[in-house]
Design a protein around this motif. Structure first.
Motif, PDB file in Angstrom:
ATOM      1  N   VAL A   1      72.909 157.681  96.461  1.00 24.81           N
ATOM      2  CA  VAL A   1      74.019 158.432  95.887  1.00 24.81           C
ATOM      3  C   VAL A   1      75.103 157.459  95.415  1.00 24.81           C
ATOM      4  O   VAL A   1      75.578 157.536  94.285  1.00 24.81           O
ATOM      5  N   ASN A   2      75.420 156.551  96.311  1.00 27.21           N
ATOM      6  CA  ASN A   2      76.437 155.563  95.955  1.00 27.21           C
ATOM      7  C   ASN A   2      76.002 154.769  94.727  1.00 27.21           C
ATOM      8  O   ASN A   2      76.802 154.465  93.848  1.00 27.21           O
TER       9      ASN A   2
ATOM     10  N   VAL B   1      76.521 156.781  91.649  1.00 26.94           N
ATOM     11  CA  VAL B   1      77.925 156.948  91.291  1.00 26.94           C
ATOM     12  C   VAL B   1      78.484 155.658  90.706  1.00 26.94           C
ATOM     13  O   VAL B   1      79.137 155.657  89.652  1.00 26.94           O
TER      14      VAL B   1
ATOM     15  N   GLU C   1      89.007 164.190  95.945  1.00 25.48           N
ATOM     16  CA  GLU C   1      89.222 163.695  94.585  1.00 25.48           C
ATOM     17  C   GLU C   1      88.035 162.897  94.074  1.00 25.48           C
ATOM     18  O   GLU C   1      87.853 162.723  92.880  1.00 25.48           O
ATOM     19  N   GLN C   2      87.201 162.451  95.000  1.00 24.58           N
ATOM     20  CA  GLN C   2      86.056 161.686  94.568  1.00 24.58           C
ATOM     21  C   GLN C   2      85.134 162.525  93.677  1.00 24.58           C
ATOM     22  O   GLN C   2      84.534 162.040  92.734  1.00 24.58           O
TER      23      GLN C   2
ATOM     24  N   SER D   1      80.743 159.329  98.494  1.00 25.61           N
ATOM     25  CA  SER D   1      80.554 159.088  97.066  1.00 25.61           C
ATOM     26  C   SER D   1      80.646 160.364  96.260  1.00 25.61           C
ATOM     27  O   SER D   1      81.134 160.366  95.136  1.00 25.61           O
ATOM     28  N   ILE D   2      80.139 161.458  96.806  1.00 21.25           N
ATOM     29  CA  ILE D   2      80.242 162.693  96.021  1.00 21.25           C
ATOM     30  C   ILE D   2      81.499 163.464  96.409  1.00 21.25           C
ATOM     31  O   ILE D   2      81.824 164.461  95.775  1.00 21.25           O
TER      32      ILE D   2
ATOM     33  N   GLN E   1      86.463 162.507  90.264  1.00 22.16           N
ATOM     34  CA  GLN E   1      86.099 161.265  89.576  1.00 22.16           C
ATOM     35  C   GLN E   1      84.659 161.328  89.086  1.00 22.16           C
ATOM     36  O   GLN E   1      84.335 160.854  87.995  1.00 22.16           O
ATOM     37  N   LEU E   2      83.841 161.924  89.936  1.00 23.08           N
ATOM     38  CA  LEU E   2      82.432 162.062  89.580  1.00 23.08           C
ATOM     39  C   LEU E   2      82.298 162.870  88.298  1.00 23.08           C
ATOM     40  O   LEU E   2      81.553 162.507  87.383  1.00 23.08           O
TER      41      LEU E   2
ATOM     42  N   MET F   1      94.964 157.499  87.058  1.00 24.08           N
ATOM     43  CA  MET F   1      94.360 158.402  86.099  1.00 24.08           C
ATOM     44  C   MET F   1      95.426 159.213  85.394  1.00 24.08           C
ATOM     45  O   MET F   1      95.317 159.532  84.213  1.00 24.08           O
TER      46      MET F   1
ATOM     47  N   GLU G   1      84.438 163.171  86.054  1.00 24.60           N
ATOM     48  CA  GLU G   1      84.933 162.417  84.911  1.00 24.60           C
ATOM     49  C   GLU G   1      83.887 161.466  84.352  1.00 24.60           C
ATOM     50  O   GLU G   1      83.924 161.103  83.175  1.00 24.60           O
TER      51      GLU G   1
ATOM     52  N   PRO H   1      85.178 153.827  96.559  1.00 28.42           N
ATOM     53  CA  PRO H   1      84.834 153.922  95.126  1.00 28.42           C
ATOM     54  C   PRO H   1      85.750 153.043  94.268  1.00 28.42           C
ATOM     55  O   PRO H   1      86.836 152.689  94.701  1.00 28.42           O
TER      56      PRO H   1
ATOM     57  N   LYS I   1      80.116 154.212  82.254  1.00 26.01           N
ATOM     58  CA  LYS I   1      81.186 154.845  81.504  1.00 26.01           C
ATOM     59  C   LYS I   1      81.982 153.780  80.739  1.00 26.01           C
ATOM     60  O   LYS I   1      82.488 154.021  79.662  1.00 26.01           O
TER      61      LYS I   1
ATOM     62  N   MET J   1      94.575 158.310  91.683  1.00 23.79           N
ATOM     63  CA  MET J   1      94.971 159.496  90.921  1.00 23.79           C
ATOM     64  C   MET J   1      96.133 159.166  89.992  1.00 23.79           C
ATOM     65  O   MET J   1      96.203 159.612  88.858  1.00 23.79           O
TER      66      MET J   1
END
Lengths: 149, 984
Positions: free
Chosen positions: B855-856, B859, A25-26, A87-88, A29-30, B425, A32, B969, B866, B422
């Motif tokens: 990467v982190n 993100v 699911e991450q 993270s991804i 989210q990415l 969301m 999004e 996250p 956002k 989730m």
């Protein structure tokens, strides 16, 4: 190929990636986080991930070839890899990293070597999958369509 | 024991102890008390130090025994010496008595003889011719013999000079004879022939007393000294017994007392002699006295010290006790003494023996007790050590268990966060009210699961006493609504009716720890719902004062009158043991404290009576199969008990198998109106507030024959601001509506009533429609059934709105909204709140993100961007320090904890040091405020970003100066909560 067909193909492909556990699911989210202000966000992040991971994997391979292995350093690298993969949302890689870290802690050379092979393998799979997904998306965009959510 | 007794007699000390006996007793006593004091002292030391000195105890015991053995020996010696002393005294007194008597009798005889000498000098020499002849003398002496019991015979010899011999011999008619040989005496200067003699000794008449050696000496001494003179003892001629002769001189004229010996010799006329038979004398004397058997008497003539001559008694030698008494027979030239001994050997000193043995035995017994005690203590000590060892092991195992639990819980928490994210969301999407409620339920359940995991961690915390309660303002009713919705799915599945009733007197807002309060309620309700298959679960909240005062609460407990009609355990029993109720003044002394009493009543299986005592013990379940059929860890109740304790309350229960259980607890909260303190208000989904206004002032009828249930319904409807009347049947309802004083907006009918008589209900609906006061009231069905909860169901002939139970403000409001057709679109959707607010909060803020992982970093930056934030990224701690050196423009910093070179903690610590330094310098005027953007107190909020949301990390965050932490996250709600604290 028709645009609609492409779009459906993309959705199916993406679903299969989730179903087979390559992504979690991450990644959603990415996606999004990507919006008009930041249209290439996912691609940017993922390519950053590729770069990063390849560097880390190279370093790990080199480290494992050494006579004396600095397990602590290896552990830090694997931790990084774990962080970026989580993270991804590349969850298979992430899970392998957890196993890998255990071997590092146990200072188990064979285990590490085995794990490194597996991680490399998983990494290349997820890379291919993601790249083909991006290609698909690119095709859709080129054809003037929008990417289905 | 023989060794002991024998040993006693040989003890050389025996003699020494006689006099100092009393002193010795004192010494002994001192010693005993000293000893006992020492023992006590040592004992405490022993207990205190725990270090056993076994050898010390051995020595003490040994010396104790030795000491008491010596003590008993000396006691024995003392006592036996006392006995000997007494014996000696007895002997000496007896001996002296005998000697005195002997002496007295002897003196009596002697005096008599003296008297006789005077008689002779008067009647024989003083008269011419003599008035006495042999015959007269013999008769007289014979008749007066009783006066001289000690003399066997008396004789008188006259002094005859050689010149007078012939005349004398002629006159008497016999010649003077020598003693022993009886020959005529040879020529001497003078003679002392016996002229008178008692018959018994008449053979001595005519014998010359001067011819015998002893007699001669006697006579010479007697006439020279003028006193009675005794011979040495000798064998008497006839009787062959020992005797002595007493001789007195008879003078011609009275002599002065100071006359010289020569004058005495010249004045001598004759000599009077008496034979004393000492042996018979003494024998006679002893016969007169008592206890002659016990002692032996010897009489000796000790004129010659080296050769005492025995006058009486056997010579049987006895080395035992002897007493010597001196005898005075009036003869200065002779000495006599009496020696007395006991016939028997001294008897065994039994008293002394038994006493000392008795003391020794007691001492040995005491020693034995000491010994046993010491051994026992040592053993207990050993056991204790073993126990400690085992306890340590057990504790280590416990810690290992806790660690395992913590790890596992952590691993569960990570995926759960995904689920919750989730759901978050999902709430952002466009949902209708029912869907929203489902999502909310799912979310609440998920959170409850996380809470359960936290519970496991709580147990560890409670056990180590580290748990502290929050003090925040919260809405008790909203908390209970939340809990209710958590269990609503389950209760509907089971067909169990779930209800909450909160007394009106309980204030709207309280100050306390809502999380923990909720935890207790959740635990109790969770248990109830687990074990209840039919009937109901009712949660009631009252003030303690209310329960004590009001009879209403007590009357409703009758077995039939319950929520579902099933009998329940009487809840009054459950608080019987509470302290609060035992007090005279139940109200808490502080005026702003609110004492709540909460009961959770169910109609479930109940707890078997044998399991009831261990209900609050952690990990205890009724039996192991329970956890298989019903699940659960078994720590819920023990945690609840601890939490209730922390809230200054008590928990209790009553349970009747097959009928149900009722758990009741009390808790003390602060009332928020009277408190001047600023409490941070807890963010809660208080749906009731958002919806209550639109129904304000409306009127409703609740048709329910069961008072308890009606009360619950009324409570919930009233919360929306609706005025409620309760009626029990159709007729009553119609009559109220018909009266039409004020419009009735809605009628809520219990499904039970509806189903009972469909015809009646149809009739009722028809009648309602015919009433002509404007709009007819809406009819709603209060239903517990899950099937009909989806919306409008045709029941009988007409359309009815269904309000599904359990009743709670949000659900009720939504149902009413749907039924009444008001405001369902215009309502702000709840789930939008965090993300919208986040956007508001973060828009335009400058935020620094520090993470070594590109990467982190990307993100996280994306996520914050956002929400409109202006994000700057950094990959190293040192970079962050540079960027955050004041003056800077950052509003906040999110910092990864695990970084190479410098980790998040270290970086934060340095930033805080730096800020502190600059703040100080500004304060002291070393730096100008202008150069630092006019900010005099630099403190940039730093939040840790971590994937490990465990307690230890949290504490560490705070320790090194971080302001909070967010999980990686990002989770929208958590992020909102954390950021809210700084950006307002």
């Amino acid at each position: 190929m028709g645009l609609v067909q492409l779009q459906r193909q993309l959705v199916d492909y993406r679903t299969s990636l989730y179903d087979e556990g390559f992504l979690d699911e991450q990644f959603t989210q990415l996606q999004e986080l990507q919006d008009e202000n930041n249209p290439d966000f996912v691609v940017e992040v993922v390519s950053l991930f590729f770069e990063d991971s390849e560097r880390l994997l190279n370093e790990l391979s080199k480290a494992l070839e050494q006579q004396i292995i600095d397990f602590k350093r290896m552990d830090a690298r694997v931790h990084q890899l774990k962080g970026s993969s989580s993270s991804i949302g590349a969850q298979r890689v992430r899970q392998l990293c957890i196993v890998f870290r255990n071997y590092c802690e146990a200072q188990n050379r064979e285990g590490c070597q085995k794990c490194l092979q597996q991680v490399k393998h998983e990494y290349s799979i997820v890379k291919t999958k993601l790249e083909s997904m991006f290609q698909l998306e690119q095709q859709i965009l080129n054809a003037g369509g929008s990417i289905p959510v | 024991m023989n060794w002991f007794i024998n040993g006693e007699f040989k003890d050389p000390k025996a003699g020494l102890l006689g006099d100092s006996g009393d002193k010795m007793w004192f010494k002994c006593w001192d010693e005993i008390s000293n000893l006992s004091f020492k023992i006590h002292h040592q004992y405490y030391q022993f207990i205190g130090s725990k270090k056993v000195c076994k050898s010390w105890w051995r020595k003490l015991l040994f010396s104790w025994i030795i000491g008491w053995t010596l003590a008993s020996v000396s006691i024995f010696c003392y006592m036996s010496s006392l006995a000997t002393e007494k014996r000696k005294e007895t002997l000496s007194s007896m001996c002296d008595e005998r000697a005195r008597m002997l002496q007295d009798q002897f003196n009596v005889s002697m005096n008599h003889i003296q008297a006789m000498s005077i008689l002779i000098s008067t009647f024989h020499h003083g008269k011419t011719p003599s008035a006495i002849d042999q015959e007269t003398f013999a008769r007289y002496t014979e008749q007066t013999a009783f006066e001289r019991p000690l003399t066997s015979g008396v004789a008188y010899a006259v002094r005859v000079l050689h010149s007078e011999r012939e005349q004398f011999e002629r006159q008497q008619g016999w010649t003077i004879k020598r003693m022993y040989t009886l020959e005529p005496s040879r020529i001497q200067e003078e003679y002392a022939p016996v002229i008178f003699a008692q018959d018994i000794v008449s053979h001595v008449v005519s014998l010359d007393m001067l011819s015998g050696k002893e007699d001669r000496e006697n006579v010479l001494i007697a006439r020279r000294s003028g006193k009675g003179v005794l011979t040495a003892p000798f064998r008497l001629l006839k009787t062959n017994r020992l005797g002595v002769i007493l001789t007195f001189a008879v003078y011609k004229r009275d002599l002065p007392s100071n006359a010289t010996p020569n004058e005495r010799i010249q004045a001598t006329d004759g000599y009077l002699g008496g034979v004393f038979d000492i042996e018979s004398l003494v024998e006679k004397l002893l016969h007169q006295l008592s206890s002659k058997q016990t002692i032996l008497v010897n009489v000796f003539d000790t004129s010659n010290q080296s050769y005492p001559i025995s006058m009486y008694g056997s010579n049987a030698s006895n080395d035992g006790l002897e007493h010597v008494s001196h005898l005075n027979f009036g003869d200065p030239f002779r000495k006599h003494e009496m020696r007395c001994r006991f016939k028997q050997k001294p008897p065994w000193p039994w008293v002394a023996i038994t006493t000392s043995i008795f003391i020794l035995v007691i001492a040995l017994l005491v020693g034995h007790i000491f010994h046993a005690t010491v051994n026992r203590i040592a053993k207990v000590e050993d056991d204790c050590h073993k126990m400690m060892e085992l306890k340590k092991q057990a504790e280590a195992a416990d810690i290992a268990k806790s660690q395992f639990l913590a790890t596992v819980s952590h691993e569960i928490r990570t995926p759960m966060n995904g689920v919750l994210g989730m759901l978050d969301m999902l709430m952002d999407t466009n949902l209708d009210v029912t869907q929203l409620d489902y999502v909310r339920t799912a979310q609440a359940s998920g959170k409850a699961l996380v809470a359960l995991i936290n519970e496991v961690l709580d147990q560890a915390k409670i056990e180590s006493g580290k748990l502290e309660l929050e003090e925040v303002q919260f809405d008790l009713r909203a908390v209970l609504d939340d809990v209710l919705s958590l269990f609503s799915g389950k209760s509907q599945d089971k067909g169990v009716e779930l209800a909450v009733y909160i007394s009106d007197r309980v204030p709207e807002m309280l100050i306390g720890d809502p999380g923990r309060f909720r935890q207790i309620i959740t635990n109790l309700m969770g248990n109830s719902i687990k074990f209840t298959e039919k009937g109901h679960i009712l949660v009631t909240v009252h003030l303690v004062e209310e329960v004590i005062d009001s009879i209403e609460v007590e009357t409703e407990a009758s077995s039939k009158n319950t929520l579902s009609g099933f009998p329940v355990a009487d809840r009054r029993q459950s608080w019987k043991g509470f302290r609060t109720f035992g007090q005279e003044e139940p109200v808490h002394p502080f005026s702003d404290s609110i004492n709540l009493i909460v009961s959770v009543e169910d109609t479930g299986l109940g707890i078997p009576s044998e399991a009831q005592p261990r209900v609050f013990t952690p990990f205890m379940q009724v039996d192991p199969s329970i956890s298989r059929t019903h699940g659960g860890t078994g720590i819920g109740l023990s945690i609840s008990k601890c939490l209730v304790g922390l809230m200054n309350g008590e928990i209790g229960f009553v349970s009747i198998p097959k009928i149900g259980s009722t758990f009741t607890f009390t808790a003390v909260f602060a009332s928020c109106s009277s408190s001047s303190k600023e409490y941070k208000s807890q963010q809660i989904n208080s749906q009731s507030n958002t919806v209550s206004s639109e129904f304000h002032g409306m009127r409703a009828l609740v048709m329910d024959p069961r008072p308890v249930r009606a009360k619950v319904s009324r409570y919930h409807i009233q919360r929306l601001g609706i005025h409620v009347e309760v009626i029990s049947d159709w007729k009553q309802g119609l009559s109220i509506i018909n009266k039409g004083d004020s419009a009735i907006h809605m009628v809520l009918i219990e499904q039970e009533v509806w189903d009972r008589d469909l015809n009646c209900s149809d009739l009722f609906i028809n009648k309602l429609e015919k009433i002509g006061h404007g709009t007819p009231p809406k009819v709603l069905l209060l239903s517990n059934s899950v099937n009909s909860s989806s919306g409008n169901v045709t029941t009988g002939a007409c359309d009815l709105s269904i309000v599904s139970k359990p009743l709670r403000a949000s659900m009720l409001a939504a149902s009413l909204q749907r039924a009444m057709g008001i405001g369902s679109k215009g309502n702000p959707r709840n789930g939008e709140l965090p993300s919208m607010s986040l956007r508001n909060l973060l828009l335009g803020r400058k935020i620094l993100i520090v993470d070594d992982n590109n990467v982190n970093l990307k993100v996280a930056a994306g996520a914050l961007k956002k929400y409109g934030a202006d994000v700057v990224s950094a990959t190293r701690g040192s970079e962050a320090i540079d960027l955050l050196t004041p003056p800077h423009q950052f509003d906040a910093c999110f910092m990864d904890i695990q970084m190479p070179e410098m980790d998040g903690f270290e970086a934060t610590r340095r930033i805080r040091d730096m800020e502190h330094n600059i703040n100080n310098r500004i304060q002291f005027g070393e730096l100008s405020v202008d150069a630092y953007n006019n900010v005099s107190n630099w403190h940039v909020p730093i939040l840790a970003m971590t994937a490990d949301v465990i307690q230890a990390t949290h504490e560490q965050c705070q320790r090194c100066g971080m302001d909070g932490y967010v999980s990686k996250p990002f989770e929208a709600e958590q992020l909102y909560r954390e950021v809210l604290r700084f950006f307002q």
